[in-house]
Design an enzyme around this catalytic site. Structure first.
Site, mmCIF file in Angstrom:
data_model
loop_
_atom_site.group_PDB
_atom_site.id
_atom_site.type_symbol
_atom_site.label_atom_id
_atom_site.label_comp_id
_atom_site.label_asym_id
_atom_site.label_seq_id
_atom_site.Cartn_x
_atom_site.Cartn_y
_atom_site.Cartn_z
ATOM 1 N N VAL A 2 34.503 36.207 41.623
ATOM 2 C CA VAL A 2 33.297 35.354 41.544
ATOM 3 C C VAL A 2 32.444 35.474 42.809
ATOM 4 O O VAL A 2 31.218 35.556 42.733
ATOM 5 C CB VAL A 2 33.670 33.872 41.294
ATOM 6 C CG1 VAL A 2 32.406 33.020 41.220
ATOM 7 C CG2 VAL A 2 34.470 33.716 40.013
ATOM 8 N N GLY A 3 33.098 35.498 43.961
ATOM 9 C CA GLY A 3 32.336 35.573 45.213
ATOM 10 C C GLY A 3 31.427 36.801 45.225
ATOM 11 O O GLY A 3 30.234 36.710 45.555
ATOM 12 N N LEU A 26 39.452 36.761 57.456
ATOM 13 C CA LEU A 26 39.484 35.337 57.825
ATOM 14 C C LEU A 26 40.437 34.595 56.899
ATOM 15 O O LEU A 26 40.185 34.496 55.691
ATOM 16 C CB LEU A 26 38.066 34.737 57.699
ATOM 17 C CG LEU A 26 37.936 33.230 57.912
ATOM 18 C CD1 LEU A 26 38.363 32.821 59.325
ATOM 19 C CD2 LEU A 26 36.495 32.773 57.659
ATOM 20 N N LEU A 28 41.470 31.421 55.501
ATOM 21 C CA LEU A 28 40.838 30.091 55.412
ATOM 22 C C LEU A 28 41.853 28.942 55.459
ATOM 23 O O LEU A 28 41.460 27.774 55.526
ATOM 24 C CB LEU A 28 39.985 29.996 54.143
ATOM 25 C CG LEU A 28 38.781 30.947 54.102
ATOM 26 C CD1 LEU A 28 38.147 30.956 52.701
ATOM 27 C CD2 LEU A 28 37.726 30.548 55.133
ATOM 28 N N GLY A 93 35.919 24.814 40.931
ATOM 29 C CA GLY A 93 37.183 24.260 40.439
ATOM 30 C C GLY A 93 37.683 25.096 39.279
ATOM 31 O O GLY A 93 37.570 26.318 39.301
ATOM 32 N N SER A 94 38.179 24.408 38.244
ATOM 33 C CA SER A 94 38.736 25.133 37.101
ATOM 34 C C SER A 94 38.877 24.175 35.920
ATOM 35 O O SER A 94 39.024 22.961 36.116
ATOM 36 C CB SER A 94 40.107 25.670 37.485
ATOM 37 O OG SER A 94 40.825 25.999 36.329
ATOM 38 N N TYR A 123 48.063 23.600 41.229
ATOM 39 C CA TYR A 123 46.723 24.195 41.346
ATOM 40 C C TYR A 123 45.663 23.177 40.898
ATOM 41 O O TYR A 123 44.646 22.978 41.568
ATOM 42 C CB TYR A 123 46.714 25.446 40.460
ATOM 43 C CG TYR A 123 45.400 26.160 40.272
ATOM 44 C CD1 TYR A 123 44.843 26.933 41.284
ATOM 45 C CD2 TYR A 123 44.735 26.129 39.036
ATOM 46 C CE1 TYR A 123 43.651 27.643 41.080
ATOM 47 C CE2 TYR A 123 43.559 26.830 38.824
ATOM 48 C CZ TYR A 123 43.016 27.577 39.855
ATOM 49 O OH TYR A 123 41.846 28.277 39.644
ATOM 50 N N ASN A 156 37.809 30.186 31.506
ATOM 51 C CA ASN A 156 38.452 31.469 31.862
ATOM 52 C C ASN A 156 37.381 32.532 32.115
ATOM 53 O O ASN A 156 36.490 32.713 31.289
ATOM 54 C CB ASN A 156 39.333 31.957 30.705
ATOM 55 C CG ASN A 156 40.366 30.937 30.322
ATOM 56 O OD1 ASN A 156 41.205 30.560 31.126
ATOM 57 N ND2 ASN A 156 40.297 30.459 29.089
ATOM 58 N N ARG A 178 47.223 46.566 29.418
ATOM 59 C CA ARG A 178 48.230 46.953 28.415
ATOM 60 C C ARG A 178 47.642 47.896 27.364
ATOM 61 O O ARG A 178 48.269 48.878 26.973
ATOM 62 C CB ARG A 178 48.796 45.702 27.747
ATOM 63 C CG ARG A 178 49.752 44.964 28.693
ATOM 64 C CD ARG A 178 50.461 43.838 27.998
ATOM 65 N NE ARG A 178 51.206 44.311 26.858
ATOM 66 C CZ ARG A 178 51.494 43.553 25.796
ATOM 67 N NH1 ARG A 178 51.098 42.295 25.764
ATOM 68 N NH2 ARG A 178 52.179 44.043 24.803
HETATM 69 N N1 LIG Z 1 39.295 33.860 37.372
HETATM 70 C C1 LIG Z 1 39.231 32.834 36.536
HETATM 71 O O1 LIG Z 1 39.460 32.965 35.325
HETATM 72 C C2 LIG Z 1 38.871 31.470 37.069
HETATM 73 C C3 LIG Z 1 38.824 30.431 36.145
HETATM 74 C C4 LIG Z 1 38.491 29.163 36.593
HETATM 75 C C5 LIG Z 1 38.219 28.957 37.933
HETATM 76 N N2 LIG Z 1 38.270 29.970 38.814
HETATM 77 C C6 LIG Z 1 37.972 29.675 40.213
HETATM 78 O O2 LIG Z 1 36.898 30.480 40.645
HETATM 79 C C7 LIG Z 1 37.052 30.773 42.037
HETATM 80 C C8 LIG Z 1 37.001 32.272 42.246
HETATM 81 O O3 LIG Z 1 38.068 32.872 41.519
HETATM 82 P P1 LIG Z 1 38.160 34.443 41.284
HETATM 83 O O4 LIG Z 1 38.530 34.647 39.882
HETATM 84 O O5 LIG Z 1 36.985 35.089 41.865
HETATM 85 O O6 LIG Z 1 39.463 34.769 42.145
HETATM 86 P P2 LIG Z 1 39.764 36.034 43.065
HETATM 87 O O7 LIG Z 1 39.104 37.250 42.527
HETATM 88 O O8 LIG Z 1 41.242 36.034 43.261
HETATM 89 O O9 LIG Z 1 39.025 35.648 44.403
HETATM 90 C C9 LIG Z 1 39.536 34.703 45.272
HETATM 91 C C10 LIG Z 1 39.417 35.271 46.645
HETATM 92 O O10 LIG Z 1 39.905 34.286 47.578
HETATM 93 C C11 LIG Z 1 40.651 34.991 48.545
HETATM 94 N N3 LIG Z 1 41.585 34.106 49.224
HETATM 95 C C12 LIG Z 1 42.699 33.536 48.732
HETATM 96 N N4 LIG Z 1 43.321 32.817 49.690
HETATM 97 C C13 LIG Z 1 42.560 32.963 50.811
HETATM 98 C C14 LIG Z 1 42.688 32.492 52.135
HETATM 99 N N5 LIG Z 1 43.736 31.734 52.508
HETATM 100 N N6 LIG Z 1 41.751 32.822 53.036
HETATM 101 C C15 LIG Z 1 40.706 33.610 52.682
HETATM 102 N N7 LIG Z 1 40.518 34.079 51.438
HETATM 103 C C16 LIG Z 1 41.450 33.763 50.519
HETATM 104 C C17 LIG Z 1 41.360 36.077 47.775
HETATM 105 O O11 LIG Z 1 41.828 37.096 48.624
HETATM 106 P P3 LIG Z 1 43.223 37.845 48.270
HETATM 107 O O12 LIG Z 1 43.130 38.251 46.831
HETATM 108 O O13 LIG Z 1 43.237 38.962 49.235
HETATM 109 O O14 LIG Z 1 44.281 36.822 48.502
HETATM 110 C C18 LIG Z 1 40.242 36.538 46.870
HETATM 111 O O15 LIG Z 1 39.429 37.496 47.519
HETATM 112 C C19 LIG Z 1 38.355 30.133 42.470
HETATM 113 O O16 LIG Z 1 38.099 28.877 43.021
HETATM 114 C C20 LIG Z 1 39.098 29.961 41.162
HETATM 115 O O17 LIG Z 1 39.998 28.889 41.249
HETATM 116 C C21 LIG Z 1 38.589 31.248 38.419
#
Ligand SMILES: NC(=O)c1ccc[n+]([C@@H]2O[C@H](COP(=O)([O-])OP(=O)(O)OC[C@H]3O[C@@H](n4cnc5c(N)ncnc54)[C@H](OP(=O)(O)O)[C@@H]3O)[C@@H](O)[C@H]2O)c1
Length: 311
Positions: A2-3, A26, A28, A93-94, A123, A156, A178
């Site tokens: 997402v970022g 960094l 966090l 959030g989620s 979580y 999701n 898969r």
């Molecule tokens: N993906 C989904 O389906 C989904 C659904 C609902 C909500 N969300 C929310 O959306 C947001 C983004 O999710 P995403 O899917 O983009 O997840 P993601 O691709 O795993 O991105 C999260 C990023 O946070 C980093 N991170 C984790 N712990 C960290 C720490 N201690 N310090 C610095 N960076 C850290 C991870 O780095 P590493 O991978 O190197 O640890 C990763 O780059 C999150 O808040 C997630 O809860 C996601």
């Protein structure tokens, strides 16, 4: 995932002055490091997309890390943002913040009305704390410091930058992997756990990024009219869902897998339906644009690039 999509969206809008950090650059969870970061960079706005994220297997295997890391990351970032004068912050959030038996589709007011799903409770508790932290800072510091911290609750998500780990990933990246491996190895059949009848909702990540920027940019009066000080989060969903069987078929098509799909009905199904009410966001004027079919094609292209980059 997402970022990076938020950065893509803001870049397309003409923004240039981004400050981003990877986990390796960094940590966090480290309070001092986060304090130093804010002192040095002095950002105007913060999108908090970092979190420890994963599917059922990861949540069940690492519950301590899911609650500790997520609480630490959000506490450090939200508090240091406040201390360093950041007025606008968006917390992600989620949908798992909602009770296990919440009425479907799940609306924002279902929060804290019942027991959570036990598999991802740590979580979810962290995510609920994040919403309440933003609200509490608004309530205490909005008038005195102009603080305006908002929260969005994605359904999701899938798309470029997803995690394709064989065990720790979510359903779409796991299926993409898969089906791709079945195609490469010419397997006659892919077996899906459960009956295939549970329904789930999926949103393409660039739609999520667009919704995040949309909510961040809403004028305060409009945001305040649609939310309440102690119920300020906004759902972000696709507004329609599919069965796991339909999803599997669509992933198979995106991958170009020509074998059979069967279901192992001896395996558990999980919740029959999980679907978000995104009416609040839709009433504000936001709609998703990427269909599941188009999104899966884009996701598969990304997977092939990252899969071959890693082998
Ligand atoms: N993906 C989904 O389906 C989904 C659904 C609902 C909500 N969300 C929310 O959306 C947001 C983004 O999710 P995403 O899917 O983009 O997840 P993601 O691709 O795993 O991105 C999260 C990023 O946070 C980093 N991170 C984790 N712990 C960290 C720490 N201690 N310090 C610095 N960076 C850290 C991870 O780095 P590493 O991978 O190197 O640890 C990763 O780059 C999150 O808040 C997630 O809860 C996601």
């Amino acid at each position: 995932m997402v970022g990076s999509a938020v950065v893509r969206n803001l870049e397309a809008k003409g923004f240039t002055n981004f400050v981003t950090r990877t986990h390796a650059e960094l940590d966090l969870t480290n309070q001092e490091a986060v304090k130093d970061f804010f002192e040095r960079e002095k950002p105007n706005q913060v999108y908090l997309a970092a979190a420890k994220v994963g599917g059922i297997h990861a949540n069940s295997t690492y519950p301590a890390e899911f609650i500790y890391d997520n609480l630490m990351v959000q506490n450090n970032v939200i508090h240091q943002a406040f201390v360093h004068g950041v007025k606008k912050l968006l917390f992600l959030g989620s949908s798992c913040i909602y009770p296990r038996l919440a009425p479907q589709p799940m609306s924002e007011d279902a929060l804290l009305t019942g027991k959570l799903e036990s598999t991802n409770e740590p979580y979810a508790i962290a995510k609920i704390a994040g919403i309440k932290m933003c609200e509490s800072y608004n309530r205490q510091y909005s008038a005195s410091h102009g603080v305006d911290y908002r929260s969005v609750m994605p359904t999701n998500l899938y798309g470029p930058g997803d995690n394709y780990h064989p065990e720790n990933s979510h359903v779409i990246p796991a299926l993409i992997r898969r089906f791709h491996e079945a195609k490469i190895n010419q397997l006659p059949e892919v077996v899906i756990w459960g009956t295939g009848t549970p329904r789930r909702e999926f949103l393409y990540v660039d739609d999520m990024a667009a919704a995040s920027v949309f909510v961040m940019e809403l004028d305060k009066k409009t945001y305040d009219q649609q939310t309440e000080p102690m119920q300020s989060h906004i759902n972000v969903g696709f507004s329609s869902d599919v069965t796991i069987a339909e999803l599997a078929k669509a992933v198979g098509q995106a991958v170009g897998y020509e074998g059979a799909i069967s279901f192992d009905t001896s395996k558990p199904d999980g919740t029959l339906r999980k679907w978000m009410d995104s009416g609040r966001l839709n009433n504000l004027g936001w709609q998703p644009h990427v269909s599941l079919k188009d999104g899966l094609n884009l996701a598969y292209t990304d997977f092939v690039q990252s899969y071959f980059a890693s082998v």
